[in-house]
Design a protein around this motif. Structure first.
Motif, short mmCIF file in Angstrom:
data_model
loop_
_atom_site.label_atom_id
_atom_site.label_comp_id
_atom_site.label_asym_id
_atom_site.label_seq_id
_atom_site.Cartn_x
_atom_site.Cartn_y
_atom_site.Cartn_z
N ASP A 27 0.83 -1.20 0.00
CA ASP A 27 0.00 0.00 0.00
C ASP A 27 0.87 1.26 0.00
OD1 ASP A 27 -2.79 0.75 -0.15
OD2 ASP A 27 -2.41 1.81 1.72
N SER A 100 -3.23 4.75 4.29
CA SER A 100 -3.40 3.94 3.09
C SER A 100 -3.94 4.85 1.98
CB SER A 100 -4.39 2.81 3.35
OG SER A 100 -5.69 3.33 3.55
N TRP A 101 -4.03 4.30 0.77
CA TRP A 101 -4.60 5.06 -0.33
C TRP A 101 -6.04 5.45 -0.02
CZ3 TRP A 101 -3.84 8.44 -3.64
CH2 TRP A 101 -4.71 8.68 -4.71
N THR A 102 -6.76 4.59 0.68
CA THR A 102 -8.14 4.90 1.06
C THR A 102 -8.18 6.15 1.95
OG1 THR A 102 -8.71 2.56 0.93
CG2 THR A 102 -10.21 3.96 2.18
N HIS A 103 -7.24 6.26 2.88
CA HIS A 103 -7.18 7.46 3.74
C HIS A 103 -6.95 8.71 2.88
CE1 HIS A 103 -5.91 4.47 6.95
NE2 HIS A 103 -6.99 5.03 7.45
N ARG A 105 -7.55 9.14 -0.31
CA ARG A 105 -8.72 9.42 -1.15
C ARG A 105 -9.77 10.18 -0.35
NH1 ARG A 105 -10.21 3.84 -3.41
NH2 ARG A 105 -12.11 4.48 -2.41
N THR A 106 -9.97 9.79 0.89
CA THR A 106 -10.93 10.47 1.77
C THR A 106 -10.49 11.92 2.00
OG1 THR A 106 -11.48 8.39 2.85
CG2 THR A 106 -12.05 10.43 4.02
#
Length: 112
Positions: A27, A100-103, A105-106
């Motif tokens: 990640d 992470s990438w999800t963080h 993106r948010t």
């Protein structure tokens, strides 16, 4: 001959720890990859004369080239997000390995 339960648990703990580290490493590399792609797109756009039109053309062209081979990680939407990611975090030293990438993106979505 019977294996000691403690031995099995010790090996399982090593495997679980290694798997978790591998996921975090992948990640982290993905975040850096998206940042670098965003940087290249952003810097190329700044050289374009008609920025808005050129930016749309550039991202669409990159997507058309890479998406058939590499999948949705190179969709127009994803590439736009990469560019926005670089613009929001232009310094790699500001990136955190705990995110992470999800963080990210948010966070990018919250900046819009």
């Amino acid at each position: 001959m019977e294996l000691k339960k403690g031995l099995i648990e010790q090996i399982q703990a090593i495997v679980v720890t290694a798997q978790a580290k591998a996921v975090r490493a992948v990640d982290t590399e993905r975040v850096l990859m998206y940042w670098q792609i965003g940087k290249i797109i952003f810097e190329e756009e700044q050289e374009g004369k008609e920025r808005a039109d050129y930016g749309k053309y550039l991202i669409k062209s990159i997507s058309d080239e890479f998406q058939p081979q590499l999948g949705t990680g190179f969709s127009v939407r994803q590439l736009e997000m990469n560019r926005q990611f670089y613009r929001a975090f232009p310094n790699t030293h500001a990136l955190r390995s705990q995110f992470s990438w999800t963080h990210y993106r948010t966070l990018i979505g919250d900046l819009k």
